[in-house]
Design an enzyme around this catalytic site. Structure first.
Site, mmCIF file in Angstrom:
data_model
loop_
_atom_site.group_PDB
_atom_site.id
_atom_site.type_symbol
_atom_site.label_atom_id
_atom_site.label_comp_id
_atom_site.label_asym_id
_atom_site.label_seq_id
_atom_site.Cartn_x
_atom_site.Cartn_y
_atom_site.Cartn_z
ATOM 1 N N SER A 233 0.823 -1.214 0.000
ATOM 2 C CA SER A 233 0.000 0.000 0.000
ATOM 3 C C SER A 233 0.855 1.261 0.000
ATOM 4 O O SER A 233 0.620 2.178 -0.804
ATOM 5 C CB SER A 233 -0.977 0.009 1.176
ATOM 6 O OG SER A 233 -0.325 -0.282 2.382
ATOM 7 N N HIS A 263 -2.294 -8.805 2.225
ATOM 8 C CA HIS A 263 -1.898 -7.551 2.908
ATOM 9 C C HIS A 263 -2.996 -7.241 3.935
ATOM 10 O O HIS A 263 -3.255 -8.032 4.827
ATOM 11 C CB HIS A 263 -1.712 -6.485 1.820
ATOM 12 C CG HIS A 263 -1.013 -5.237 2.241
ATOM 13 N ND1 HIS A 263 -0.329 -5.094 3.410
ATOM 14 C CD2 HIS A 263 -0.882 -4.024 1.605
ATOM 15 C CE1 HIS A 263 0.187 -3.870 3.497
ATOM 16 N NE2 HIS A 263 -0.144 -3.199 2.410
ATOM 17 N N HIS A 309 5.492 -12.961 7.566
ATOM 18 C CA HIS A 309 5.687 -11.567 7.164
ATOM 19 C C HIS A 309 6.813 -11.486 6.150
ATOM 20 O O HIS A 309 7.747 -12.293 6.193
ATOM 21 C CB HIS A 309 6.006 -10.686 8.376
ATOM 22 C CG HIS A 309 5.727 -9.244 8.122
ATOM 23 N ND1 HIS A 309 6.661 -8.401 7.585
ATOM 24 C CD2 HIS A 309 4.599 -8.516 8.306
ATOM 25 C CE1 HIS A 309 6.118 -7.206 7.445
ATOM 26 N NE2 HIS A 309 4.872 -7.236 7.870
ATOM 27 N N ARG A 318 3.248 -5.354 17.296
ATOM 28 C CA ARG A 318 1.858 -4.856 17.264
ATOM 29 C C ARG A 318 0.909 -5.980 17.681
ATOM 30 O O ARG A 318 -0.103 -5.743 18.326
ATOM 31 C CB ARG A 318 1.524 -4.333 15.861
ATOM 32 C CG ARG A 318 2.430 -3.183 15.416
ATOM 33 C CD ARG A 318 2.263 -2.851 13.946
ATOM 34 N NE ARG A 318 2.591 -3.968 13.088
ATOM 35 C CZ ARG A 318 2.376 -4.008 11.779
ATOM 36 N NH1 ARG A 318 1.809 -2.961 11.178
ATOM 37 N NH2 ARG A 318 2.714 -5.055 11.065
ATOM 38 N N ASP A 364 -2.130 -8.752 12.062
ATOM 39 C CA ASP A 364 -3.523 -9.133 11.799
ATOM 40 C C ASP A 364 -4.007 -10.341 12.597
ATOM 41 O O ASP A 364 -5.192 -10.657 12.578
ATOM 42 C CB ASP A 364 -3.706 -9.426 10.303
ATOM 43 C CG ASP A 364 -3.518 -8.178 9.465
ATOM 44 O OD1 ASP A 364 -3.973 -7.109 9.913
ATOM 45 O OD2 ASP A 364 -2.908 -8.269 8.389
HETATM 46 N N1 HAX Z 1 0.690 -19.923 5.947
HETATM 47 C C1 HAX Z 1 1.015 -20.745 4.919
HETATM 48 N N2 HAX Z 1 2.008 -20.507 4.063
HETATM 49 C C2 HAX Z 1 2.759 -19.428 4.281
HETATM 50 C C3 HAX Z 1 2.526 -18.540 5.349
HETATM 51 C C4 HAX Z 1 1.429 -18.827 6.196
HETATM 52 N N3 HAX Z 1 1.070 -18.021 7.174
HETATM 53 N N4 HAX Z 1 3.433 -17.560 5.294
HETATM 54 C C5 HAX Z 1 4.209 -17.803 4.225
HETATM 55 N N5 HAX Z 1 3.794 -18.922 3.598
HETATM 56 C C6 HAX Z 1 4.302 -19.494 2.368
HETATM 57 C C7 HAX Z 1 4.105 -18.510 1.236
HETATM 58 O O1 HAX Z 1 2.788 -18.567 0.722
HETATM 59 C C8 HAX Z 1 5.165 -18.946 0.255
HETATM 60 O O2 HAX Z 1 4.679 -20.094 -0.407
HETATM 61 P P1 HAX Z 1 4.906 -20.290 -1.998
HETATM 62 O O3 HAX Z 1 6.383 -20.180 -2.209
HETATM 63 O O4 HAX Z 1 4.332 -21.642 -2.272
HETATM 64 O O5 HAX Z 1 4.153 -19.172 -2.667
HETATM 65 C C9 HAX Z 1 6.296 -19.385 1.159
HETATM 66 O O6 HAX Z 1 5.702 -19.678 2.440
HETATM 67 C C10 HAX Z 1 7.385 -18.364 1.357
HETATM 68 O O7 HAX Z 1 6.816 -17.185 1.829
HETATM 69 P P2 HAX Z 1 7.670 -16.187 2.740
HETATM 70 O O8 HAX Z 1 8.903 -15.814 1.989
HETATM 71 O O9 HAX Z 1 7.826 -16.733 4.107
HETATM 72 O O10 HAX Z 1 6.680 -14.967 2.863
HETATM 73 P P3 HAX Z 1 6.372 -13.833 1.773
HETATM 74 O O11 HAX Z 1 7.287 -12.703 2.046
HETATM 75 O O12 HAX Z 1 6.341 -14.377 0.384
HETATM 76 O O13 HAX Z 1 4.885 -13.466 2.139
HETATM 77 C C11 HAX Z 1 3.070 -12.983 3.597
HETATM 78 C C12 HAX Z 1 4.569 -12.785 3.321
HETATM 79 C C13 HAX Z 1 2.649 -12.083 4.727
HETATM 80 C C14 HAX Z 1 2.292 -12.587 2.326
HETATM 81 C C15 HAX Z 1 2.826 -14.492 3.941
HETATM 82 O O14 HAX Z 1 3.522 -14.790 5.133
HETATM 83 C C16 HAX Z 1 1.354 -14.815 4.085
HETATM 84 O O15 HAX Z 1 0.693 -15.080 3.075
HETATM 85 N N6 HAX Z 1 0.808 -14.815 5.353
HETATM 86 C C17 HAX Z 1 -0.584 -15.046 5.579
HETATM 87 C C18 HAX Z 1 -1.403 -13.832 5.174
HETATM 88 C C19 HAX Z 1 -1.164 -12.676 6.131
HETATM 89 O O16 HAX Z 1 -1.194 -12.821 7.345
HETATM 90 N N7 HAX Z 1 -0.944 -11.476 5.564
HETATM 91 C C20 HAX Z 1 -0.802 -10.245 6.360
HETATM 92 C C21 HAX Z 1 0.640 -9.763 6.472
HETATM 93 C C22 HAX Z 1 0.732 -8.509 7.264
HETATM 94 C C23 HAX Z 1 0.207 -7.366 6.475
HETATM 95 O O17 HAX Z 1 0.715 -6.953 5.446
HETATM 96 N N8 HAX Z 1 -0.878 -6.835 6.897
HETATM 97 O O18 HAX Z 1 -1.440 -5.863 6.173
#
Ligand code: HAX
Length: 430
Positions: A233, A263, A309, A318, A364
């Site tokens: 964002s 996000h 994250h 947080r 979150d």
């Molecule tokens: N559950 C399952 N799989 C997860 C995971 C989780 N909570 N967190 C990471 N992974 C997976 C990813 O999907 C990725 O899989 P692929 O390679 O198959 O696509 C792999 O682990 C590597 O990811 P990463 O390098 O650890 O994390 P990223 O930087 O790519 O992504 C995210 C960070 C926050 C998007 C990810 O941890 C996620 O999807 N978490 C769950 C959703 C979430 O809580 N989002 C909110 C984040 C905070 C925020 O921005 N709030 O606004």
């Protein structure tokens, strides 16, 4: 007592000189390297932007202008906005002047309500909120002054005007979206005696006899206010604003990114997961049941929302702040108990999945259960709360970027062919 405008006007010339000198001395120095994995990996960890409002280090979490967020939890969002913009806390008089300034700007143009009322009844609250911001673009002071030939040195002044005008109306718009979208009855007028966050709670119209919901919302609006500028964002907003598209365009663009499930939408998904857990186990599950359920979620190809994250490698401070709030004010609530239990169990599950870099809860993971407890049960609305808060960070970042005269954002992309040729790691297809 000083106004925000005067305080910033005093600081900016020295900040500009400082960066100019810094660039003169070190402009060609190397900041870091970029690997192929980073090029294909969403630029993760590439240091390619400046953000002075806050920083997020993997082992520390959010630090706003040098202050860890855990030390800001009893502050007002208006104080945080001042801090983000200036680097220090306002004194009592300055805070009062900012609050009065916001009050003067708090009238939402009537056409905004007409636009919202014309939208389909099942529109997502985030789409309504972002549409409201975008449709107010005609109010932009920046655009008017730009069209009149404003000097570059003054861009920040007009951007700050837009920022204050937007921040002032966001609580009423967000509360209006809530009442319209969820059929809660007519809009509630702003109460001029309340601060920004308390007025938002008042306009939502959710009964709060103990005042605990207002306390939670104040905390919520502080904790989500900023998270440096590399997240979807903030980065999207900064990119759009760097084209000198005004803040109405830029903020709504950024918040459209916040609406994504990876996000800001994660808080809605997270509560859904907690409630599903409660339904499935008819209450708070045992650790064993929860562990099994977490594995089932992963095996079905879904993420465990609220965990992981892109930057952090520790429990998000947080999340800790929300956990502390829950322990103090709603320890007996089932959904909160599940959140606490998930925190006990899920990191150990995620640690066993090699690809997951951060097994810890993010911001979150807990907030939804707390909002739910106080009667804000429409969880598709939660990202709007996040947006109201994140607008403080995005707007302050834009004001500073224009004050510093940063240029249009334009990183270089590469074709796969070019990368292959350059790295000579694989034969280039004919
Ligand atoms: N559950 C399952 N799989 C997860 C995971 C989780 N909570 N967190 C990471 N992974 C997976 C990813 O999907 C990725 O899989 P692929 O390679 O198959 O696509 C792999 O682990 C590597 O990811 P990463 O390098 O650890 O994390 P990223 O930087 O790519 O992504 C995210 C960070 C926050 C998007 C990810 O941890 C996620 O999807 N978490 C769950 C959703 C979430 O809580 N989002 C909110 C984040 C905070 C925020 O921005 N709030 O606004």
């Amino acid at each position: 007592m000083a106004t925000l405008q005067d305080t910033m006007a005093k600081q900016i010339p020295a900040l500009r000189d400082d960066v100019k000198e810094f660039l003169k001395a070190h402009g060609e120095d190397v900041v870091g390297k970029v690997t192929l994995s980073q090029v294909y990996g969403g630029m993760r960890g590439v240091r390619g932007a400046v953000c002075d409002t806050s920083s997020v280090e993997p082992d520390k979490g959010l630090i706003i202008r040098g202050i860890p967020v855990k030390d800001l939890t009893d502050r007002l969002p208006e104080e945080i906005f001042w801090l983000l913009c200036t680097g220090s806390m306002p004194d009592e008089g300055s805070l009062h002047s900012l609050q009065m300034d916001l009050k003067k700007r708090a009238k939402v143009p009537d056409y905004v309500w007409k636009v919202l009322e014309a939208m389909p009844k099942d529109s997502h609250p985030m789409c309504m909120f972002d549409t409201a911001i975008l449709c107010m673009e005609r109010e932009s002071v920046f655009r008017k002054r730009y069209d009149e030939g404003m000097k570059k040195d003054d861009y920040w002044v007009a951007t700050l005007e837009d920022a204050l005008n937007i921040i002032a109306v966001l609580p009423a718009i967000a509360a209006g979206v809530y009442r319209l979208r969820f059929e809660k009855g007519p809009r509630i007028n702003s109460d001029p005696n309340l601060d920004w966050s308390a007025d938002y709670v008042h306009m939502l119209g959710i009964p709060d006899p103990s005042g605990d919901f207002a306390r939670l919302m104040r905390l919520y609006l502080v904790l989500h206010s900023d998270h440096e500028s590399g997240n979807v964002s903030a980065f999207s907003s900064a990119t759009v604003n760097s084209a000198l598209s005004d803040l109405y365009y830029a903020l709504s663009a950024g918040l459209n990114g916040l609406a994504g499930p990876l996000h800001g939408l994660a808080n809605q998904e997270c509560l859904a997961w907690v409630l599903e857990t409660r339904k499935k186990f008819n209450g708070v599950p045992t650790n064993e049941q929860l562990e099994k359920y977490a594995w089932e979620t992963l095996q079905s190809g879904k993420v465990v929302p609220g965990y992981g994250h892109a930057v952090l490698r520790i429990t998000d401070p947080r999340f800790d702040a929300f956990l502390d709030f829950g322990k103090k004010y709603c320890a007996k609530d089932e959904a909160f108990q599940i959140v606490a239990k998930v925190f006990d169990v899920v990191p150990n599950v995620l640690k066993q999945v090699q690809k997951i870099k951060d097994p810890w809860p993010n911001v979150d993971a807990g907030s939804g259960a707390l909002l739910y407890k106080y009667g804000l049960t429409e969880f598709s609305y939660y990202t709007v709360l996040f947006s109201v808060s994140r607008a403080l960070g995005i707007c302050s970042q834009a004001v500073i970027a224009r004050a510093m005269g940063y240029p249009i954002v334009r990183p270089k992309s590469s074709t796969t062919d070019w990368l292959k040729k350059t790295l000579q790691s694989a034969p280039v297809p004919a």
